[in-house]
Structures are given as C-alpha cells and as structure tokens.
Design an enzyme around this catalytic site. Structure first.
Site, short mmCIF file in Angstrom:
data_model
loop_
_atom_site.label_atom_id
_atom_site.label_comp_id
_atom_site.label_asym_id
_atom_site.label_seq_id
_atom_site.Cartn_x
_atom_site.Cartn_y
_atom_site.Cartn_z
CG ASP A 162 9.82 -7.30 3.69
OD1 ASP A 162 10.82 -7.60 3.02
OD2 ASP A 162 9.00 -6.44 3.31
N GLY A 183 0.81 -1.20 0.00
CA GLY A 183 0.00 0.00 0.00
C GLY A 183 0.85 1.25 0.00
#
Length: 808
Positions: free
Chosen positions: A645, A537
C-alpha cells in the site's frame, strides 16, 4: 424402639470414628509433608533421587531444588521455579551436573561432615562436588528467596553458592563477572552444555560466541564493528553485568536495556537459549506463561552456527527459523542442525570442469579468501575458478562506493537468506542447471519436554481396606465439589490461554512497550486531537509520560482492524531502518488494539504536495529515501516483506523532511524461497496505486511495490493525484477521463525530447524552479517502474542505483 435407638447410636459412633480417622490421616500426611520440605540441608544429611519429596524450597516458595529427570533413568540436581509454567512442567534456572547425569537409583546429594557437598552416582563415583572444607558443625546448605543455593554457616561465612557458577540463566541480582559465563543448552530437550556462550572477553566487552566442534566465531556485538562503533566501552576493569527485579540490565561495558514491562511485579530470568539468542523473560500471572520482554538479536538468522556448514538459514514468522541445504548438497544428521550439509559431488581443481550455481539474496558471513573491490562478475568468477580453495563467491553492489565487490569464499558457514547480493558456488559443469531448488530440512525430533519417571512413593504398612473405606465414605461428599471446581478451572484456564495467545506473544521479541488503554486515553486527552484517518483506523496525537510526542493509531474494532493490527505489529517489529517509521509500543487490551509510533512533524507526503511546501530538491530526496526504505523491505531484512500500500499518505516526513514509509497494516511477509506466492487472501492496496497483477490475478512479487512507487514519483513530479481522474488536461481539451500514467505516456509519445515532456507535466507550483537533470531522472525511473509487465520493472535496489548514479 430400643433396637432402632441402638442402630442409630451405632451409626453415630461409626460416623464419629470415621471423621477422626480421616482427620488423623490428614494430620499425619501434613506432618510428613511439612517435615520433608525445607529450605535447608544440614551437615551429615542428604537428599535422595528416589524420593521426589526430598526437596529444598525457598521460604517464599518461588524456587525449589532437587533432582530433575533429564532423560531415561538420568537425573541432574537442579533449581527451578516451583510453579509449573504454561509450556514446561519445570523452568530450570541452574544445574549442578548438566553434562554428567546420575542414575535414578541410589544416587544422593550429601553434605559431608568434612564440609564437602557431593553428588554421588548410584552410591559409587562422585559426579559433582563443591570441593569445600569446613570444621563448623553448623554448616548448612540453604535455598534463598533469590533462587541462590548457598553453602554457609549461620554466622554468614559463605563457602560456595550457585550464583557463582551459573549454567544458562541469570536471576535478578545475580552478577555475570570475569570469572563466570553463561553456556546455552544443547537443544530444547537436551540440557547438556551447548555451543553458545555469553562472557566478558579479554578486551572487557560482553560478547556472545558460537563455539562449535569445528570452528568458533563471535557474533554479538556485530564482529565487523569496533567496540566504540557498537557503543561498547573497553576501558573498564570491573567486568560486571547484572539486572534487577524491575527488569533493568546494566553492564560495565555500557550494555544497558530494560524489559518492555519494566517495573516491579513479575518474576524474571535472563537466559541464553539453545538457539544462541539472549532473552529476558517475564512470567505472566496467573496463566504461567513466560513472555520474552527483551532479546539481544531480532534477526535470528544472523546468529552464527544456526544451521551448520553448507546450509542457509531463513526465517518464517509462522514456523520460526528454517534451514535449507545448498543445491546438490544433502543433510548430514537429521536430528541435529549443527552438522549442516555435505556435497553430493566431488569438485575438481581444473577450472574448465567447474561452473557456478546462482543463489540470489544469500550470503555466508566470514571465511573470505580476499575482498576484490570494483570487480565485474566475469572477472570475479574467473579468479575464483583459478583458485583451487575458492568454493564460491558472494557478489554485491556497494552503495557507499558505487561499485560491485567480490568476496571469494573458502567455506560456507553462517549462511542466511534475504540478503543483498548474489551467492555463486562451484559445482561440476554437468550438474549445473537453472533454478536449482533448496532442500529444506528440519529437526526430526519433538520439542516436547522429557517426561518424568513415575516414582510414586508407597508408605509401608498401609492397609488398603481401611483406605478404601475412608475414601468411599468421605470421597463421595467431595466429588461434587471437585467436579464444580474442575469445570470452573477449565473454563478459567481456557479464557486465560485464549487471552494469552492473543495478547502475550505479539510483542514478545520486539522490544516494544505495552501500554494500557487507560494510559493511551489519558495521553491523547480522550482521543481528542485527530491527525489522520484511514480504512484501518484513526490516528491521534498524544504526549507520553516521558514528554515524547507520539502518533497513536487506534484500529477499528471490526475483524478487519484485528487482522491489520496483527500484520502491522508482527511486521514492523522486525524492521529497523532510517526510512521506516519507528514504533514505540502497543496496546492489546480486550477489544482495544492501538499502535504507538513516533510523531512526524511535517505530516504525510500527500499533505505537503497539496500545501506547496516541497521544492524540487526535497522531492528528489524523498524519492531516494522512500526507495531505500522499500529496498530494505524487499532485499535486506530477514523476511521478504511486501508493503502492498505504497502511496503519499503512507510516506511521512520528519522535521528535516526525511521520508519514512509507514502503515504496515496491509503488508505481507513471505518466504524468500518462492516469490510466486499464492497465499494472498484478498486484493491489497489503494485504487490508483495498485499494480496490474492485482486486477488480473497474476503472481504477486515485490514488483507490486515498485509499481506503486513509480506512481508516487509521478505524483511528486506533476503535483497531480493518481486517485483522481484527469479532465481536460493540456491543449486537447478532451473530456474523457484518463489515469495519470496514461496521460504522462501520451505526453511522452508526442514529445521527442524528455526536456519538453518535463516542461509539460511539471508541477506548476514549482514555478519553473527545478533541476532539469534531476527531474528527467525522476520521470525516467517512474516510467520504468510502472511498466505493465512486472519483469520489465527494476528492483528497488536498481531504482536506488539509477537515482544516485544516473549518468549525466
């Protein structure tokens, strides 16, 4: 023709007669109903357990008082919310006789002429009484709109009220004082008094205690903290705590909080639940769902007595709290967790006949025989073997002193997993083996509510033929209408429950504020200032109504964005560390999914590496802070959290360049019990930072984050990005593209000394201005972290120790 007119006239008369009979029956029923429901019980009157219609209902109809079934032919007089909830038929807020239920026949609540309010069991013994005396003929028992049941005169003289004797729940404006306390229920299905209490201690501090059959211990606030360290004040004389209808709670010892949905609107209750946690609930209309809008303890395994002695508590977000017996122990009572476990062996006091079973990442709070500072593991074990009453020990590294401490235990209580350090407990030598499994146990009973007894009241003299005739003639006309209404209601409730399941539960226990989409659109000025972008996003800058600057992440509306939203919200809601980003709120409105974070003034580590704003000291401190945040995720929080991540774009820097790990959209919460967890549905992470395990489909552990951290450290030292290939670096002039790790390793293999390696790979932007010792530490740690074999990599706690206590 006359005969036909006569028939028609007869039909008209019969139809009129049927209409008036139905109207009469309806008015009669309504009259009886209206007469049986009142908010007041007068002197010399009573309520019968055999008549379900004998109720007191508050004028606003929010609360009802009457007899509530707590078991088979067992009843208590209680107060509850009139409207059934989504989960429970009745939400009880007070009980008169929770520990002494009465019989389902001949029992009554009576207001005697003497002024005493009594509850009699089957017309014989008194189960509960107010022990009040009044000669006033106008004395009455009244249920108020607040949910308070009051025995008083019309002139305002109060003789007794339920607000002065709470059970496990407080209602708005109901005070908790030095004379009152909350006592939890025994379980979700057993309303009897449990083992948890909320009360003002003798030092004027509001506390929660586990008061079990064998031991008791205070667990809130944290018992190892002094009052001022826990932000509590002992210097008050009022001992008063109360919350208002808007959801604001305030106590005289400085405990203060407010509901995430703060403001006027929903019904609220503050309940000490059977699991020992204090929670503020808000009622969501019209679904009838009670949602947690605040809770005292987010790490539920830190609640004392959660699993009983000799058992370990762990938390799994999918099923909740779980208890496991220690290896070579067995569960005592399969229907009650509080009994815990017992050993399957007899332990001798002869030290040569005993050995230790190792249990990583576990601790049992309290019950230490001693605290031995700066002890080696061998010394700690030998001392414990010499003590007959030492049943085991907890051994952990003390980051403040830089040494290992040993905590010998005389008992194993308040056990919880996912904790720093290792637990060793004694067992006979012949029973000790490697990798002892934990035996998980759960309650063998259902959490369903107790079913109410069928006590339909039959009216005397009712003629079944007339009733059948009336229903036959009038019911058919209503049948179609009822069917239409039922179908409509089912569809409506299905949509509501689906909506509640998606939006209601997510932030319930996290303490986040729930924003509307229009609010966030306004504070971001229509999402005009973009400050970041990723695969999940876009991040925008916004200024909240309280003037705080926020980073607002708007997830993609595709299915992937939904999954990332659930992962990030459920993960970060359970985390609390100075090196992890703080989340302030969320929005879950229709298709919109947004997360509201604290705004980090200095942006990401990736941006700062490119802009040459970081000297060697800042880079070293960023590496240490990032390692501390990851170590917390891996080893200190109640769940085993993998970030999956770790990269410079997800390491944000505040005003003082303090690093904070962010973006938990790809994170994974796993059981501490099994690290080789195969439940990853897809590869996670960013190319260039991913460990080899992802590529070769090997078991995924916390070492994948360690590998990514090593890549990030190499980037900070060299100033080169791992996601871009290295072309023509150094004197070789080779055009072949090689990754950053391979390049650094080749440089090291050609240089005999670390000093020469540093000079070759150091970021040219530092212009030779750096601390050689610190850079050598960073490179050494980084190369250790990026080993191909995951077992050769250190843990994040070991990384911290190497960074902070590296030998000079």
């Amino acid at each position: 023709m006359c005969w036909l007119n006569l028939v028609h006239h007869f039909q008209l008369v019969m139809a009129t007669l049927i209409f008036f009979l139905q109207l009469s029956l309806f008015l009669s029923s309504f009259s009886r109903l209206s007469c049986s429901i009142s908010d007041t019980l007068h002197k010399a009157s009573s309520l019968s357990v055999e008549k379900p219609s004998d109720l007191l209902v508050s004028p606003n109809e929010i609360f009802s008082a009457g007899f509530h079934a707590v078991g088979l032919n067992a009843y208590s007089f209680a107060i509850w919310f009139t409207k059934p909830s989504h989960v429970h038929n009745r939400t009880i807020v007070w009980m008169a006789n929770r520990d002494q239920p009465i019989n389902g026949r001949l029992s009554k609540l009576s207001l005697l002429r003497t002024g005493n309010l009594i509850l009699t069991d089957a017309g014989q013994s008194i189960s509960w009484a107010t022990n009040t005396v009044s000669t006033s003929s106008s004395l009455q028992l009244k249920l108020y709109n607040s949910g308070n049941l009051v025995l008083r005169t019309p002139e305002g003289v109060v003789f007794w009220q339920s607000f002065d004797s709470p059970t496990d729940t407080l209602l708005p404006e109901q005070p908790l004082t030095r004379y009152t306390k909350l006592i939890s229920s025994r379980s979700q299905t057993n309303c009897a008094s449990g083992f948890y209490k909320l009360f003002f201690d003798d030092d004027n501090v509001l506390r929660m205690i586990f008061d079990g059959p064998e031991t008791s211990s205070i667990f809130w606030p944290d018992p190892w903290l002094l009052s001022n360290q826990a932000n509590r004040s002992r210097y008050n004389d009022t001992r008063n705590a109360v919350f208002d209808s808007r959801g604001h709670f305030k106590s005289s010892d400085r405990v203060e909080f407010q509901a995430t949905d703060f403001g006027k609107g929903p019904q609220r209750r503050l309940t000490l639940d059977s699991d020992g946690n204090l929670r503020l609930y808000s009622l969501e209309e019209p679904s009838g769902t009670w949602v947690v809008s605040w809770q005292a303890i987010s790490k539920t395994c830190r609640i004392h007595g959660a699993c009983g002695p000799n058992s370990l508590c762990t938390y799994d977000p999918s099923v909740g709290r779980k208890c496991s017996c220690l290896p070579r122990f067995k569960m005592i009572n399969h229907t009650d967790l509080s009994y815990g476990c017992e050993p399957e062996f007899n332990l001798s006091c002869k030290h040569h006949e005993a050995a230790f079973i190792k249990l990583p990442q576990a601790d049992f709070y309290g019950y230490n025989l001693y605290i031995w500072r700066n002890y080696s593991l061998k010394m700690c074990k030998n001392r414990c073997l010499e003590l007959c009453n030492c049943r085991g020990l907890h051994y952990r590294f003390n980051y403040e002193t830089g040494v290992y401490d040993c905590y010998p235990k005389r008992e194993f209580r308040n056990g919880h997993g996912n904790f720093g350090g290792v637990l060793y407990f004694k067992a006979p030598k012949d029973l000790v083996s490697d990798n002892e499994p934990l035996e998980e146990f759960r309650l063998g009973c259902s959490n369903d509510d107790t079913k109410q007894l069928d006590r339909a009241y039959k009216r005397e003299g009712e003629i079944w033929q007339l009733r059948f005739f009336l229903w036959f003639t009038g019911g058919f006309g209503l049948f179609e209408i009822v069917c239409i209404l039922l179908v409509w209601c089912c569809l409506y409730r299905t949509r509501q429950r689906s909506h509640a399941a998606m939006e209601g539960y997510l932030p319930a226990a996290t303490g986040f504020r729930k924003f509307t989409f229009s609010e966030l659109k306004k504070v971001t000025r229509g999402f005009s200032e973009e400050i970041g972008r990723g695969v999940c996003g876009v991040v925008y800058k916004g200024i909240l109504s309280d003037s705080r600057v926020a980073a607002i992440k708007r997830l993609n509306e595709a299915n992937q964005g939904e999954e990332d939203f659930l992962a990030e919200l459920s993960t970060i809601g359970r985390l609390n560390h100075m090196n992890l980003t703080e989340m302030w709120g969320y929005c879950a409105e229709r298709k919109h999914r947004l997360l509201v974070y604290e705004y980090m003034e200095n942006g990401s580590l990736a941006e700062n590496l490119q802009s040459n704003t970081l000297d060697w000291e800042k880079r070293f401190n960023i590496a240490v802070g990032t390692a501390k945040g990851l170590a917390y995720l891996h080893e200190e929080c109640l769940e085993w959290v993998l970030h999956c991540d770790v990269k410079p774009h997800n390491i944000l820097l505040d005003t003082n360049f303090l690093p904070k790990v962010s973006d938990f959209g790809l994170s994974k919460i796993l059981n501490r019990g099994g690290e080789n967890n195969p439940s990853f549905s897809r590869i996670r992470g960013t190319r260039g930072y991913m460990a080899p395990e992802w590529v070769f489909n090997l078991p995924i552990t916390s070492k994948v984050d360690v590998y990514s951290f090593g890549i990030v450290v190499l980037e900070m030292v060299t100033g080169k990005s791992a996601i871009t290939s290295v072309n023509a670096i150094g004197n070789e002039g080779e055009m072949k593209q090689r990754r950053l790790v391979k390049w650094v390793r080749e440089k090291r293999s050609r240089g005999a000394l670390m000093t020469s390696l540093i000079k070759e790979i150091i970021d040219p932007m530092m212009n030779g201005n750096y601390d050689m010792d610190k850079m050598e530490i960073l490179v050494g740690v980084a190369l250790h972290c990026v080993e191909e074999d995951k077992d050769a990599r250190p843990t994040m706690s070991q990384v911290i120790e190497m960074l902070l206590h590296h030998p000079k």
